[in-house]
Design a protein around this motif. Structure first.
Motif, short mmCIF file in Angstrom:
data_model
loop_
_atom_site.label_atom_id
_atom_site.label_comp_id
_atom_site.label_asym_id
_atom_site.label_seq_id
_atom_site.Cartn_x
_atom_site.Cartn_y
_atom_site.Cartn_z
N CYS A 189 0.98 -1.26 0.11
CA CYS A 189 -0.07 0.01 0.05
C CYS A 189 0.96 1.17 -0.02
CB CYS A 189 -0.81 0.05 1.07
SG CYS A 189 -2.16 1.29 0.92
N LEU A 190 0.82 1.96 -1.08
CA LEU A 190 1.84 3.19 -1.34
C LEU A 190 0.78 4.31 -1.71
CD1 LEU A 190 4.94 1.79 -3.34
CD2 LEU A 190 4.67 2.34 -0.89
N PRO A 191 1.39 5.67 -1.23
CA PRO A 191 0.90 6.81 -1.59
C PRO A 191 1.05 6.91 -3.50
CG PRO A 191 2.72 7.34 -0.46
CD PRO A 191 2.71 5.87 -0.24
N VAL A 192 0.25 7.48 -3.85
CA VAL A 192 0.26 7.61 -5.41
C VAL A 192 0.58 9.25 -5.76
CG1 VAL A 192 -0.88 5.47 -5.86
CG2 VAL A 192 -2.17 7.70 -5.69
N GLY A 193 0.45 10.18 -4.80
CA GLY A 193 0.66 11.54 -5.09
C GLY A 193 -0.76 12.22 -5.12
N PRO A 194 -0.70 13.49 -5.62
CA PRO A 194 -2.12 14.25 -5.17
C PRO A 194 -3.25 13.75 -6.36
CG PRO A 194 -0.54 15.66 -6.37
CD PRO A 194 0.16 14.38 -5.99
N THR A 195 -2.77 13.23 -7.27
CA THR A 195 -3.99 12.79 -8.53
C THR A 195 -3.57 11.37 -8.54
OG1 THR A 195 -2.56 13.62 -10.34
CG2 THR A 195 -4.00 15.06 -9.03
N LEU A 196 -4.89 10.90 -9.18
CA LEU A 196 -4.85 9.59 -9.68
C LEU A 196 -6.22 9.46 -10.65
CD1 LEU A 196 -3.84 6.48 -9.89
CD2 LEU A 196 -5.67 5.87 -8.06
N PHE A 197 -6.06 9.19 -12.01
CA PHE A 197 -7.03 9.16 -13.15
C PHE A 197 -6.87 7.96 -13.81
CE2 PHE A 197 -5.31 13.78 -12.84
CZ PHE A 197 -6.31 14.19 -12.00
N GLY A 198 -8.07 7.29 -14.17
CA GLY A 198 -7.66 5.95 -14.98
C GLY A 198 -9.42 5.76 -15.38
N PRO A 199 -9.58 4.96 -16.60
CA PRO A 199 -8.74 5.03 -17.65
C PRO A 199 -8.27 6.43 -18.31
CG PRO A 199 -10.73 4.30 -18.56
CD PRO A 199 -10.87 4.91 -17.07
#
Length: 222
Positions: A129-139
């Motif tokens: 389980c890791l932080p992904v930064g301030p944004t995550l978009f998909g697809p």
């Protein structure tokens, strides 16, 4: 192909999330149209994800039951998620996005179960389980779709109104991203969730009225 978009804004001390609502089988036939947001208002936090919906629901329920806070959830995830997968026979892969306040900061974390389902883009080890930064978009839409729509990726430092507007535009573009069979995997309705330290607001901001259970979804607006 589930639309799953998260923006953690330190500037505004809140998390914006836009998701679609269509659950489907391997051939793209819709089995249910329902929210994909698992809210934990007492923390407050939200769990979303992609992949096997039964696994998502079960893992979200069990993880929140076993944790006392969002900080605790992140701490126990690596240990508890494989136990949950084994106990409930969650063999079909899925991934979770955990959004909440980690040591006082709005953050988004990513964790996946074993299998080919991995939208992290970095080949993340299962259960880590890791932080992904301030944004995550998909697809992510194609360059052609982005260019034609003059789309600008939501910025965590922009105004809340512009962040929400960008998420609304993004999910409509994601609808137009076809799977290998030419049909969409984004639909039902689009939901906006805003998580703040004092609570969670949720609203449906778009419907695709032609999406029906037992059918596939087109890449069009209706």
């Amino acid at each position: 192909m589930t639309a799953n978009n998260l923006v953690a804004s330190k500037k505004h001390n809140c998390i914006f999330i836009a998701t679609d609502a269509a659950s489907y089988d391997d051939s793209g036939v819709v089995g249910a149209i329902k929210s994909k947001v698992r809210a934990v208002p007492e923390w407050p936090a939200v769990i979303t994800g992609r992949g096997n919906s039964f696994g998502l629901d079960t893992a979200a329920r069990e993880l929140t039951r076993r944790a006392s806070s969002f900080d605790d959830l992140i701490g126990i995830c690596y240990r508890e998620l494989p136990l949950i997968v084994e106990e409930f026979k969650l063999d079909r892969p899925f991934e979770l996005n955990l959004a909440g306040w980690f040591y006082g900061k709005p953050m988004v974390f990513f964790v996946r179960t074993p299998g080919e389902h991995d939208s992290s883009g970095i080949g993340l080890q299962p259960y880590l389980c890791l932080p992904v930064g301030p944004t995550l978009f998909g697809p992510w839409p194609s360059d052609e779709l982005i260019s034609a729509a003059s789309f600008v990726k939501p910025d965590p430092d922009d105004t809340p109104e512009n962040i929400v507007r960008g998420l609304c535009e993004l999910i409509k573009l994601q609808r137009r991203v076809p799977a290998d069979d030419g049909f969409s995997r984004v639909g039902g309705f689009a939901e906006l969730t805003v998580v703040r330290p004092d609570g969670i607001d949720r609203r449906i901001f778009h419907h695709w009225p032609d999406d029906l259970t037992g059918q596939r979804m087109s890449t069009g607006e209706h």
